[in-house]
Design a protein around this motif. Structure first.
Motif, PDB file in Angstrom:
ATOM      1  N   ALA A  12       0.852  -1.204   0.000  1.00  0.00           N
ATOM      2  CA  ALA A  12       0.000   0.000   0.000  1.00  0.00           C
ATOM      3  C   ALA A  12       0.885   1.250   0.000  1.00  0.00           C
ATOM      4  O   ALA A  12       2.110   1.144   0.069  1.00  0.00           O
ATOM      5  N   HIS A  13       0.211   2.393  -0.110  1.00  0.00           N
ATOM      6  CA  HIS A  13       0.920   3.678  -0.095  1.00  0.00           C
ATOM      7  C   HIS A  13       0.618   4.421   1.204  1.00  0.00           C
ATOM      8  O   HIS A  13      -0.545   4.553   1.578  1.00  0.00           O
ATOM      9  N   ARG A  14       1.663   4.933   1.835  1.00  0.00           N
ATOM     10  CA  ARG A  14       1.476   5.726   3.053  1.00  0.00           C
ATOM     11  C   ARG A  14       0.468   6.850   2.829  1.00  0.00           C
ATOM     12  O   ARG A  14      -0.412   7.088   3.649  1.00  0.00           O
ATOM     13  N   ALA A  15       0.628   7.543   1.702  1.00  0.00           N
ATOM     14  CA  ALA A  15      -0.204   8.724   1.447  1.00  0.00           C
ATOM     15  C   ALA A  15      -1.693   8.373   1.462  1.00  0.00           C
ATOM     16  O   ALA A  15      -2.521   9.142   1.947  1.00  0.00           O
ATOM     17  N   VAL A  16      -2.031   7.194   0.923  1.00  0.00           N
ATOM     18  CA  VAL A  16      -3.438   6.791   0.873  1.00  0.00           C
ATOM     19  C   VAL A  16      -3.936   6.437   2.280  1.00  0.00           C
ATOM     20  O   VAL A  16      -4.989   6.909   2.713  1.00  0.00           O
ATOM     21  N   LEU A  17      -3.156   5.655   2.992  1.00  0.00           N
ATOM     22  CA  LEU A  17      -3.573   5.248   4.335  1.00  0.00           C
ATOM     23  C   LEU A  17      -3.722   6.464   5.255  1.00  0.00           C
ATOM     24  O   LEU A  17      -4.658   6.544   6.059  1.00  0.00           O
ATOM     25  N   ILE A  18      -2.811   7.425   5.109  1.00  0.00           N
ATOM     26  CA  ILE A  18      -2.863   8.645   5.926  1.00  0.00           C
ATOM     27  C   ILE A  18      -4.137   9.441   5.625  1.00  0.00           C
ATOM     28  O   ILE A  18      -4.790   9.971   6.516  1.00  0.00           O
ATOM     29  N   SER A  19      -4.501   9.478   4.342  1.00  0.00           N
ATOM     30  CA  SER A  19      -5.704  10.222   3.954  1.00  0.00           C
ATOM     31  C   SER A  19      -6.978   9.570   4.463  1.00  0.00           C
ATOM     32  O   SER A  19      -7.969  10.242   4.724  1.00  0.00           O
TER      33      SER A  19
ATOM     34  N   PHE B 278     -14.596  10.914   1.102  1.00  0.00           N
ATOM     35  CA  PHE B 278     -13.711   9.811   1.490  1.00  0.00           C
ATOM     36  C   PHE B 278     -12.545   9.661   0.516  1.00  0.00           C
ATOM     37  O   PHE B 278     -11.403   9.456   0.905  1.00  0.00           O
ATOM     38  N   LEU B 279     -12.832   9.768  -0.774  1.00  0.00           N
ATOM     39  CA  LEU B 279     -11.811   9.496  -1.804  1.00  0.00           C
ATOM     40  C   LEU B 279     -10.817  10.641  -1.989  1.00  0.00           C
ATOM     41  O   LEU B 279      -9.734  10.441  -2.534  1.00  0.00           O
ATOM     42  N   ARG B 280     -11.220  11.833  -1.557  1.00  0.00           N
ATOM     43  CA  ARG B 280     -10.338  12.987  -1.733  1.00  0.00           C
ATOM     44  C   ARG B 280      -9.051  12.783  -0.924  1.00  0.00           C
ATOM     45  O   ARG B 280      -9.106  12.376   0.230  1.00  0.00           O
ATOM     46  N   LEU B 281      -7.914  13.067  -1.536  1.00  0.00           N
ATOM     47  CA  LEU B 281      -6.642  12.903  -0.831  1.00  0.00           C
ATOM     48  C   LEU B 281      -6.165  14.233  -0.270  1.00  0.00           C
ATOM     49  O   LEU B 281      -6.530  15.297  -0.771  1.00  0.00           O
ATOM     50  N   CYS B 282      -5.316  14.166   0.762  1.00  0.00           N
ATOM     51  CA  CYS B 282      -4.685  15.390   1.258  1.00  0.00           C
ATOM     52  C   CYS B 282      -3.795  15.920   0.139  1.00  0.00           C
ATOM     53  O   CYS B 282      -2.980  15.178  -0.413  1.00  0.00           O
TER      54      CYS B 282
ATOM     55  N   ALA C 120       4.865  15.513  -5.097  1.00  0.00           N
ATOM     56  CA  ALA C 120       3.678  14.702  -5.407  1.00  0.00           C
ATOM     57  C   ALA C 120       3.994  13.216  -5.222  1.00  0.00           C
ATOM     58  O   ALA C 120       5.135  12.845  -4.924  1.00  0.00           O
ATOM     59  N   HIS C 121       2.952  12.414  -5.377  1.00  0.00           N
ATOM     60  CA  HIS C 121       3.106  10.957  -5.260  1.00  0.00           C
ATOM     61  C   HIS C 121       2.943  10.309  -6.633  1.00  0.00           C
ATOM     62  O   HIS C 121       1.974  10.591  -7.335  1.00  0.00           O
ATOM     63  N   ARG C 122       3.852   9.422  -6.962  1.00  0.00           N
ATOM     64  CA  ARG C 122       3.743   8.697  -8.230  1.00  0.00           C
ATOM     65  C   ARG C 122       2.375   8.032  -8.366  1.00  0.00           C
ATOM     66  O   ARG C 122       1.744   8.087  -9.420  1.00  0.00           O
ATOM     67  N   ALA C 123       1.937   7.379  -7.280  1.00  0.00           N
ATOM     68  CA  ALA C 123       0.697   6.594  -7.331  1.00  0.00           C
ATOM     69  C   ALA C 123      -0.488   7.471  -7.752  1.00  0.00           C
ATOM     70  O   ALA C 123      -1.365   7.027  -8.502  1.00  0.00           O
ATOM     71  N   VAL C 124      -0.493   8.708  -7.273  1.00  0.00           N
ATOM     72  CA  VAL C 124      -1.612   9.603  -7.597  1.00  0.00           C
ATOM     73  C   VAL C 124      -1.527  10.033  -9.062  1.00  0.00           C
ATOM     74  O   VAL C 124      -2.507   9.965  -9.808  1.00  0.00           O
ATOM     75  N   LEU C 125      -0.353  10.444  -9.486  1.00  0.00           N
ATOM     76  CA  LEU C 125      -0.192  10.896 -10.866  1.00  0.00           C
ATOM     77  C   LEU C 125      -0.506   9.772 -11.861  1.00  0.00           C
ATOM     78  O   LEU C 125      -1.138  10.004 -12.894  1.00  0.00           O
TER      79      LEU C 125
END
Lengths: 248, 248
Positions: free
Chosen positions: A88-95, B45-49, B88-93
């Motif tokens: 998983a990705h830290r960024a997703v879990l944190i969000s 819920f789906l929105r990321l920081c 930024a995060h690779r996973a998001v892009l």
């Protein structure tokens, strides 16, 4: 008169709205439908590729965390079963979860090691959990809804908890009402609790014969007391309402 | 008769629906509103920081990529202006753009270095771009909508392009119609193109006097030809429709 909606004739007594209100209502409906389309497009955009999805290539996914499930019952030798792990990705879990956020943003063991142990959960349930965190979607059955609700409560993923609770509430029936009532109590699922309690009270005559009732009396008699208290309150209220209607 | 919606009296000729259809419509509206609430919760819920949000601590955000803006006009000495960068995060892009996906999943320079140069864009626009990729939200003005639409087209972020195009379409007026028409042509924005063209055709009498018209004739006369072709088609169609209504 002719109904502008169903095109059928109706009598004066069966009149609904005037023309103006009918047109307004049609416009409102169209607007709401357009809003729904917009929101769905937004959801499709915001949904992330799930790292547990077959189509997702984990090698190139830049995950920076591993979730390890620890399910004592499934493992013969040790209490902790470390493999296979869910990336998983830290960024997703944190969000998604304030619990993961606290864990990963402070210098805790999990943050340093990049590994989070999730206790009392099977590998499959952990995969579904992670999938939901990325996509806000999961195909539930009753067992999975229970398992995910427990995880959601533990990690404070409110949206998943509400999602599971809604599903479970829709599945409450005479056979599972007592079990669901006890479960809802343990996990602060108010909507599910009310639905289960309401069904239990509708079938009080057979309550004490049920096996789950006897078990609940053994395990947690306070919950049984609460059933009787709620039932009593309902009876009192019903009687009061009757009196009111009988008054001259 | 009395309208069940506005509670006012109406005549037979002003009848809208029958009672049954009125009740059905009310239920439908309630259902649609509930669906909207559910969808909004899903979006929340789906929105990321966002990594460009002030409340977000970049130090602990585990970003694994830097976006560097290259805006030649802003830099006096070099064509490429590397600082400050947007994390930024690779996973998001990867999730949001097929262009970033191809860039980062194949062993390209950007993937190896963890740096992506975004050309012809200011630092602020780049920040808004990244913010949208995380949150699906941005407060637009007309210039920002133009800038983001261009970026969205370049990186194939369809949802952002549609978002900007919708905003720009709502802002088309006599003063900007020609500019918007040319812009829409360059960036394949069909909805905006139609809105701008329609407004231009409504004001053909003053078209040739406009400064932007003269510029467009200089720069891209084919686009001007298309305006005249569309106008001619509209005139022909209007005439045909008139003939049809005049026929006995």
């Amino acid at each position: 008169m002719w109904c502008q909606s169903c095109r059928e004739e109706y009598e004066e007594g069966d009149a609904g709205t005037c023309k103006e209100c009918y047109e307004e209502a049609s416009e409102t409906e169209e607007e709401l439908k357009r809003e729904i389309e917009d929101l769905k497009a937004k959801i499709a955009f915001l949904r992330l590729c799930s790292p547990v999805d077959g189509a997702y290539s984990v090698s190139s996914s830049s995950t920076d965390l591993l979730l390890l499930h620890a399910a004592p019952l499934e493992c013969s030798s040790a209490a902790f079963c470390p493999s296979p792990a869910v990336p998983a990705h830290r960024a997703v879990l944190i969000s998604r979860s304030p619990v993961f956020k606290a864990m990963l943003e402070n210098e805790m063991e999990e943050s340093r090691s990049g590994m989070i142990k999730i206790h009392d959960v099977s590998y499959d349930v952990l995969r579904y959990f992670v999938h939901f965190l990325y996509t806000a979607e999961v195909l539930l059955d009753e067992q999975l809804a229970c398992d995910l609700l427990v995880l959601a409560e533990k990690y404070q993923v409110k949206h998943l908890k509400a999602f599971c609770e809604k599903f479970m509430t829709s599945k409450v029936n005479n056979d599972n009402a007592i079990a669901h009532y006890a479960f809802a109590h343990r996990h602060n699922a108010k909507q599910l609790l009310e639905a289960a309690l309401s069904l239990i009270m509708d079938n009080m005559a057979t309550l004490t014969e049920r096996e789950e009732y006897k078990e609940l009396v053994e395990k947690d008699p306070r919950l049984v007391v609460e059933i009787y208290e709620a039932y009593l309150t309902r009876q009192v209220n019903t009687a009061a309402a009757k009196d009111l209607t009988l008054q001259p």
